[in-house]
Design a protein around this motif. Structure first.
Motif, PDB file in Angstrom:
ATOM      1  N   LEU B 156       0.829  -1.198   0.000  1.00 22.77           N
ATOM      2  CA  LEU B 156       0.000   0.000   0.000  1.00 22.77           C
ATOM      3  C   LEU B 156       0.871   1.259   0.000  1.00 22.77           C
ATOM      4  N   THR B 157       0.462   2.238  -0.762  1.00 25.50           N
ATOM      5  CA  THR B 157       1.079   3.563  -0.720  1.00 25.50           C
ATOM      6  C   THR B 157      -0.023   4.581  -0.509  1.00 25.50           C
ATOM      7  N   GLU B 158       0.158   5.433   0.467  1.00 24.91           N
ATOM      8  CA  GLU B 158      -0.939   6.338   0.839  1.00 24.91           C
ATOM      9  C   GLU B 158      -0.429   7.742   1.141  1.00 24.91           C
ATOM     10  N   ASN B 159      -1.254   8.704   0.807  1.00 23.79           N
ATOM     11  CA  ASN B 159      -1.036  10.098   1.192  1.00 23.79           C
ATOM     12  C   ASN B 159      -2.062  10.428   2.255  1.00 23.79           C
ATOM     13  N   GLN B 160      -1.604  10.829   3.418  1.00 24.38           N
ATOM     14  CA  GLN B 160      -2.531  11.091   4.517  1.00 24.38           C
ATOM     15  C   GLN B 160      -2.187  12.379   5.242  1.00 24.38           C
ATOM     16  N   LYS B 161      -3.209  12.959   5.837  1.00 23.60           N
ATOM     17  CA  LYS B 161      -2.990  14.066   6.762  1.00 23.60           C
ATOM     18  C   LYS B 161      -2.819  13.445   8.146  1.00 23.60           C
ATOM     19  N   ALA B 162      -1.837  13.907   8.880  1.00 25.92           N
ATOM     20  CA  ALA B 162      -1.591  13.369  10.210  1.00 25.92           C
ATOM     21  C   ALA B 162      -1.287  14.514  11.165  1.00 25.92           C
ATOM     22  N   TYR B 163      -2.250  14.863  11.999  1.00 27.66           N
ATOM     23  CA  TYR B 163      -2.126  15.973  12.935  1.00 27.66           C
ATOM     24  C   TYR B 163      -1.692  17.242  12.180  1.00 27.66           C
ATOM     25  N   ALA B 164      -0.541  17.812  12.544  1.00 27.16           N
ATOM     26  CA  ALA B 164      -0.152  19.082  11.931  1.00 27.16           C
ATOM     27  C   ALA B 164       0.484  18.898  10.560  1.00 27.16           C
ATOM     28  N   VAL B 165       0.768  17.644  10.207  1.00 30.34           N
ATOM     29  CA  VAL B 165       1.410  17.387   8.917  1.00 30.34           C
ATOM     30  C   VAL B 165       0.321  17.195   7.864  1.00 30.34           C
ATOM     31  N   PRO B 166       0.219  18.091   6.901  1.00 25.36           N
ATOM     32  CA  PRO B 166      -0.892  17.994   5.944  1.00 25.36           C
ATOM     33  C   PRO B 166      -0.709  16.935   4.877  1.00 25.36           C
TER      34      PRO B 166
END
Lengths: 56, 207
Positions: B156-166
């Motif tokens: 799997l390859t994913e682009n995610q928002k994680a807390y302060a990291v957009p």
């Protein structure tokens, strides 16, 4: 607690929403029931999210 | 020698056209426009991706998305695209269960995340494949394959928002310890009704 599952059949293309409205925890009074199987099915259906939601 | 010179390929790409290969016709490295004849489409489709699932949650947010009617053994590979939305204030960790087996210890996953904050890796004996942070989205793609008699594996390859990291990158692998043919995949969040309306899954198979 109302919980829902979105279901899709890849063979037929049928899509539907399954709604379940229950009160947690679920108490299983029948002692002969395999609790692991009950928990497994309830998790799969999205009715519970952890094992503590089922008591015997 | 029966090959297309590199210079010909270069020129062709420069004009914005794709070289095509048609194994059934005996040609290899053939260059030219794709001809939209019925016969041509049929031949190309025999070596193409075929969409088997295209669904988006509607009506209300759900806890899980259950996909039945699959046959990973018959397909050479599944290519899965997803875009999951979480509008709640709680992170939702999504597990992928095969054939209704929700025993977490029957699965393994390894992965890492990378962003401007840094790179970190993790692995666990469970079925979680990705997370969708609070009031955020995760979008990615996954390949799943299972030659007969083997454990199904996905990457799997994913682009995610994680807390302060957009914009954080997640890469991970998943396996199921069973060698049973996968006919069903269920994506279940650890939070009730947290897969929001509009969350989408598309699955292609290689035929």
């Amino acid at each position: 607690m109302l919980t829902r599952q979105w279901q899709i059949n890849a063979m037929t293309g049928e899509e539907r929403m399954m709604n379940v409205d229950i009160e947690l925890p679920i108490v299983i009074k029948e002692k002969s029931i395999d609790m692991n199987k009950v928990i497994s099915v309830l998790k799969l259906k999205g009715i519970i999210t952890n094992e503590d939601d089922v008591k015997s | 020698m029966a090959f297309v010179p590199a210079v010909a390929r270069t020129q062709h790409y420069a004009r914005g056209k794709m070289p095509i290969s048609n194994p059934s016709s005996g040609f290899s490295g053939l260059t030219g426009d794709v001809t939209a004849t019925a016969a041509g489409v049929s031949t190309l489709a025999a070596n193409a991706l075929v969409k088997v699932v295209d669904t988006a949650v509607s009506g209300a947010a759900v806890t899980s998305i259950d996909i039945t009617g699959l046959d990973l053994g018959a397909a050479k590979k599944y290519l899965l695209y997803y875009h999951m939305i979480n509008t709640t204030a709680t992170e939702n960790i999504i597990s992928m269960f095969a054939n209704g087996d929700t025993t977490a210890t029957n699965y393994y996953r390894e992965g890492f995340v990378a962003s401007s904050v840094g790179v970190s890796g993790q692995g666990a004996n469970d079925a979680s494949v990705f997370d969708v942070y609070n009031v955020a989205e995760s979008a990615g793609s996954m390949t799943i394959s299972q030659p007969s008699g083997t454990r199904p594996r996905s990457v799997l390859t994913e682009n995610q928002k994680a807390y302060a990291v957009p914009n954080r990158l997640l890469m991970s692998g998943w396996i199921w310890t069973s060698t049973n043919n996968v006919t069903r995949l269920t994506f279940t969040g650890n939070q009730a009704n947290t897969i929001a309306i509009g969350s989408r899954i598309i699955i292609f198979k290689v035929v």
